[in-house]
Motif scaffolding. Structure first.
Motif, short mmCIF file in Angstrom:
data_model
loop_
_atom_site.label_atom_id
_atom_site.label_comp_id
_atom_site.label_asym_id
_atom_site.label_seq_id
_atom_site.Cartn_x
_atom_site.Cartn_y
_atom_site.Cartn_z
N UNK B 221 0.96 -1.15 0.14
CA UNK B 221 -0.08 0.04 -0.13
C UNK B 221 0.80 1.34 -0.04
N UNK B 232 -2.43 1.73 -10.44
CA UNK B 232 -3.64 1.86 -9.85
C UNK B 232 -3.98 3.36 -9.59
N UNK B 236 -8.18 4.42 -5.74
CA UNK B 236 -7.82 2.97 -5.46
C UNK B 236 -6.64 2.94 -4.45
N UNK B 239 -8.65 3.87 -1.24
CA UNK B 239 -9.53 2.64 -0.63
C UNK B 239 -8.59 1.66 0.07
N UNK B 240 -7.47 1.19 -0.44
CA UNK B 240 -6.62 0.03 0.07
C UNK B 240 -6.11 0.37 1.38
N UNK B 243 -8.85 0.46 3.71
CA UNK B 243 -9.25 -1.10 4.14
C UNK B 243 -8.34 -1.83 5.00
N UNK B 244 -7.04 -1.46 4.79
CA UNK B 244 -5.72 -1.74 5.51
C UNK B 244 -5.97 -1.32 7.03
#
Lengths: 311, 307
Positions: B221, B232, B236, B239-240, B243-244
């Motif tokens: 990330x 990406x 994106x 978002x990652x 989410x992490x």
């Protein structure tokens, strides 16, 4: 090598188009067999070189890539296993068998859950390229012995380490008693492999569902991976109304087990598990059902007829 | 061609790791870590400040982000240098707005090339982490102990001299180490390093020259990896990273403190069109209770007695 001319096709399987094949029926009247194959791997810190493939991109030790893979065995495997537990999936572990020696704790956790172990070679940094037949036979024997010693299981499946193969690999796997290979990607149904002796099945594994390909080659985001898994499932599930198919999700805990990836994957397999017609199977169970239902013999016969001109 | 019999010998096939650098441990079976103030997640922001020499060698390998056009590569030399002229200051400004004190991993040569940059980092209350001498000086096992030690000693001499900080943290260019690197780091007064990507928590490493901690730094990330290796988009990436954080934050309720690391590059996240995405990430993370933002050295100090 050198003296041996390359062949255009090893003829490991006969062509058999999808329409008109014998029908596959899975146990309990289930439509689609879904199996999950976590590659639980050990990459070496200081592996020897193989003339065909150098294990690491940087000189040993390639600390970044080594440690990235080691993440799977420290942290990622637990997240992956929790997601599979929640969805009721047992794993069919594509195992670098030396991991039995390095991390017996991981092996025990898998075995306690009734997971199957199949062989992915000794280490993922040792390839069968340039081995003699005898050397490759010793790898196979090592894998059988190691898995039996640590788990009591008799190996049924094989995925060559890092997908390295030799011309004779399928023959000597079958000769050693391996029931299925995961190295070929030509079908959504198990298919007979033409080997010198024994019966070997090509089990649908998958490149395109494989997290390492999806994330690292296709550069797909974690959430889109969840979407890909659902779409693959939806299509195969519909098509399995006519004849049983197989869906495989090959995983690597160092990738899918990352915090930013695990939830999208977990939701996708929950979705699959929520369908009544899904058979949550292991590789060995699919191979056994394929034989027991007569599908192996029926497919072999159909392929032979097709090859003889009944097209 | 055939393989020697040695290829089927496995001298390090034994319990635990195949080296002595650290012990295996299951991250979910460890004694929970307690962060100061009862925080659930330590937010570790590490901004890379890098110099890519025009004549950087291609052998034995190039660090990621390296110049890739035929010499003289004006394109990437200057694009990377953008981070040192504009980008880093854009990130510093955002961090100041948020009142955050963080870490900056700085190539040693920056101390002489751009002292004003280093001064701004220090005056912003940030910690300087040694990031090797420059991006062309990668660490690898082909270096002699003397040559590698000289690179490390010079890097630390420059950064310690210019900042007045003890500089006890290390991030190798390209996160690359040779067999001897951990010893040489410990010998030169480094207490922790960010090169190993195998954990979300600090852990102890073993060296012949004393203690060394491995501090977590996310690999996949990282802003540069998402943008330049995965190609990406910024949303994106956002978002990652969110989410992490969500998963680590959730786990902290059951398993104890976690480290959320956020590797940034001044020439990536410091771009005009990217910096507001960084703000979105920070706003999201800082919007949660129990987030402790600190320089890596403080996180290491808090962890040291617990791991």
């Amino acid at each position: 090598m050198g003296a041996e001319p390359m062949q255009s096709d090893l003829g490991l399987y006969d062509y058999l188009p999808w329409p008109g094949r014998p029908k596959i029926t899975w146990p309990g009247g289930k439509k689609l067999a879904v199996w999950i194959a976590p590659n639980i791997e050990f990459y070496e810190y200081d592996p020897p070189n193989n003339p065909t493939r150098t294990p690491w991109g940087r000189p040993n030790p390639d600390v970044l890539q080594y440690s990235h893979r080691d993440y799977g065995n420290r942290a990622g495997w637990q997240r992956m296993m929790a997601a599979m537990d929640r969805a009721g999936f047992r794993g069919s572990v594509s195992l670098n068998v030396a991991l039995c020696d390095h991390h017996p704790e991981i092996i025990r956790a898998c075995a306690d859950r009734g997971w199957e172990f199949f062989s992915h070679g000794i280490y993922n940094t040792r390839y069968v390229y340039n081995m003699t037949v005898d050397q490759e036979r010793r790898i196979i024997r090592d894998a059988f012995d190691t898995v039996r010693k640590h788990t009591g299981q008799e190996l049924a499946g094989w995925l060559s380490p890092a997908l390295s193969n030799n011309l004779w690999t399928m023959d000597i796997l079958a000769e050693a008693g391996i029931q299925y290979t995961c190295d070929m990607f030509h079908d959504d149904q198990p298919m007979p492999v033409k080997v010198r002796s024994g019966k070997l099945i090509s089990m649908p594994y998958s490149l395109e569902m494989n997290d390492v390909i999806v994330y690292n080659s296709q550069k797909v985001t974690p959430r889109h991976y969840g979407e890909i898994i659902r779409r693959q499932f939806d299509q195969l599930y519909r098509e399995s109304d006519d004849s049983g198919m197989v869906m495989c999700i090959p995983l690597h805990p160092y990738l899918v087990g990352q915090p930013h990836r695990i939830d999208a994957f977990a939701e996708a397999i929950d979705y699959i598990a929520g369908h009544d017609g899904v058979w949550q199977a292991t590789g060995r169970e699919i191979a056994e059902a394929y034989h027991a239902s007569g599908a192996y013999d029926a497919m072999s016969a159909a392929a032979a007829r097709h090859a003889q001109g009944d097209r | 061609m055939s393989l020697p019999e040695d290829y089927l010998h496995y001298p390090a096939r034994r319990y635990g790791m195949d080296h002595d650098r650290y012990d295996w441990s299951d991250m979910f079976a460890r004694k929970p870590i307690a962060w100061p103030g009862g925080a659930r997640v330590a937010l570790s922001i590490v901004t890379h400040v890098q110099h890519f020499p025009l004549d950087m060698p291609a052998k034995p390998f190039k660090a990621p982000g390296a110049l890739s056009m035929p010499y003289p590569d004006f394109r990437y030399f200057t694009n990377r240098d953008y981070g040192n002229r504009i980008g880093v200051f854009r990130i510093l400004r955002l961090l100041a707005e948020k009142g955050l004190q963080t870490s900056f991993a700085v190539n040693g040569c920056i101390a002489t090339r751009y002292p004003a940059l280093l001064k701004a980092v220090v005056e912003g209350g940030h910690e300087v982490v040694a990031h090797g001498l420059d991006m062309g000086k990668v660490h690898h096992s082909g270096l002699s102990v003397e040559d590698e030690n000289a690179i490390i000693a010079e890097t630390l001499r420059l950064l310690r001299g210019a900042t007045g900080q003890p500089v006890e943290g290390w991030l190798s260019p390209g996160r690359a180490q040779g067999f001897n690197t951990p010893e040489l780091l410990a010998r030169n007064g480094i207490r922790w390093n960010l090169d190993w990507a195998n954990d979300d928590l600090p852990y102890r490493m073993r060296t012949a020259d004393g203690a060394l901690l491995a501090m977590p730094l996310a690999y996949e990330t990282d802003d540069r990896v998402v943008a330049n290796e995965y190609f990406q988009s910024e949303p994106e990436w956002v978002q990652q990273v969110k989410d992490r954080f969500d998963v680590l934050y959730r786990e902290s309720a059951e398993y104890g403190g976690r480290v959320m690391s956020l590797p940034l590059h001044s020439w990536v996240s410091g771009m005009p069109y990217r910096v507001e995405y960084l703000r979105e990430v920070l706003d999201y993370i800082l919007g949660h209770d129990g987030v402790w933002t600190a320089p890596v050295g403080q996180i290491a100090a808090a962890a040291e007695s617990q791991v």
